[in-house]
Design an enzyme around this catalytic site. Sequence first.
Site, PDB file in Angstrom:
ATOM      1  N   ASN A 116      40.149  48.384  38.567  1.00  0.00           N
ATOM      2  CA  ASN A 116      40.208  47.347  37.531  1.00  0.00           C
ATOM      3  C   ASN A 116      41.651  46.877  37.366  1.00  0.00           C
ATOM      4  OD1 ASN A 116      39.570  45.994  34.772  1.00  0.00           O
ATOM      5  ND2 ASN A 116      41.189  47.453  34.306  1.00  0.00           N
ATOM      6  N   GLU A 117      41.843  45.602  37.282  1.00  0.00           N
ATOM      7  CA  GLU A 117      43.183  45.019  37.054  1.00  0.00           C
ATOM      8  C   GLU A 117      44.244  45.761  37.872  1.00  0.00           C
ATOM      9  OE1 GLU A 117      44.153  44.363  32.917  1.00  0.00           O
ATOM     10  OE2 GLU A 117      42.476  42.972  32.661  1.00  0.00           O
TER      11      GLU A 117
ATOM     12  N   GLU B 210      35.773  40.393  32.043  1.00  0.00           N
ATOM     13  CA  GLU B 210      36.466  40.485  30.757  1.00  0.00           C
ATOM     14  C   GLU B 210      36.779  39.065  30.303  1.00  0.00           C
ATOM     15  OE1 GLU B 210      39.751  43.229  30.277  1.00  0.00           O
ATOM     16  OE2 GLU B 210      38.860  44.639  31.697  1.00  0.00           O
TER      17      GLU B 210
END
Lengths: 83, 486
Positions: B172-173, B296
């Site tokens: 993630n990210e 998100e």
Amino acid sequence: MICRRCLLAEMESEKPLYELLREWLAALPPEDAAAPETVQARLSACRACDRLTNGMCALCGCYVELRAAKKRMGCPDTPGKWE
Amino acid sequence: MANITVNARRCAGTVNRNLFGHFSEHLGRCIYQGLYVGEDSSIPNVNGIRTDVAEALKKIKIPVLRWPGGCFADEYHWRDGIGPKADRKRMVNTHWGYVVEDNSFGTHEFMELCRQLGCEPYVNGNLGSGTVREMSEWVEYLNSDGDSSVVRERWQNGRKEAYGVKYFGVGNENWGCGGNMRPEYYADEYRRYQTYCRNYGENKLCRIACGPSEADYNWMEVLMKNDARFMDAITMHYYTVPGPDWQHKGSATVFTETEYYTTLRKARAIEPIIEKHLQIMDRYDPEHHVGLIVDEWGTWHDVEPGTNPGFLYQQNTMRDALVAALSLNAFIRHCDRVVMANIAQTVNVLQAVVLTEGDKMALTPTYHVFDLYQAHQDGASADCFVQSEPVADGVPQLDATASVKNGALTLTVANASADKTADVTASLDGFAAKAVSARILTGATGDYNDFTHTSVAPRAWNGVKLAEGQLTFTLPACAVAEITCL
């Protein structure tokens, strides 16, 4: 540092945050403020509560010194511990 | 006068139910207190899951839930969250609030939550600080029916059958909190990690690569160029921050009319960014094998005064409801490639649909938008052309989307104006409407619900007239409406 029974006012490491909190407290309109003895009674209950960590209540995410100062607020626990 | 032309003969694709998905991270009070209170809590629960919150989420047909992060995902080691709870590892959540994480909510509890909600789990693996083996074994633990040591561990922990998790994120990210990687480096790491995320039995894993933040087109370019054939989907994140920068995001409840329109302008800016990412994806994947997942999205305001800054707890007004409507409309319009979206976050964090405080619960205006949009889930999108005047800051007064499912056409319309009603005529081409009903959510831009009053809620609306295949109505200011034609 983690303290399970401290208010922000008592934590050297949280001084900048406490200063911000003092600004919020100072800005609280008198009609919204709880009586000083009510605030002290509420904070005593918070100090004895397992949900308190670094001056914050785990149930609502609030810093209790500010929450306790607001007249209309209650303890978020079930049953509440401020009553 | 504003006009909407719905053409049910022109369908861009199916509106994937997962566009109305959610995201829950070990952050603030999203998981603990928000979704999970533990079996011993005095708050009504089933296996530790709050009954009131679960019921509310079921009512909006939550289709998919992403977990455990977010930034937390790349610091989460799944073995810390299985086995007897008393033996689980305790850690300090260094990403969010520096509170103690006791891992009482782990893999089995998340799967139980999804079972109760009736939604698909979307598990986000740890590439930033975990090993290939760790990720591989998590997938095996979740999905394998083989008689391996890892699977026996699951049996010992009380689960015989494989869970059959479909959606799995590989980091993630990773351009930020997930390891601060360059896209070229992540692209190679992604190829390696996903290799060992196996399919088990009939379950085909949807391997999800970490995509760009907002308009980082280079990240998308590098990932699609090098890794398209190794992925089923790629993510992007986009937050609507009303203020000028991250240090001055602005209050969730106290804002000017100018700030209201600035917020909506910034929310609408997601659509051209999506379109540019889709252009890049089209170049490397013209057959549309790879989906785009906006896992998100939502508003990011200043936290409520007096709350832990690391908990990201914010109130939620009609302004947020409009942001939700405009964002969902953008996803629906691009449903041929956008296959999932996950609002950040489900409970008590950022643009939450549910707020809790102790045993109390409040449904936010954003929750009600998800309620009004639920009929779109798995419908056939219908082309929707909208003509209206801009109200301020380049924001058009109206935005609308439509879909057809089970013989019914659902038209959702948002009036972005803070103070002007909209006289609307909507023509329905390719759909012979015989009856119409509607619900509406409206209020002042700053209206919100809390634990003592809940004034913001949708109501039945009889203001829509059907005549000669046309709908006419006057939409109140700051409103979102669901119009159902049969």
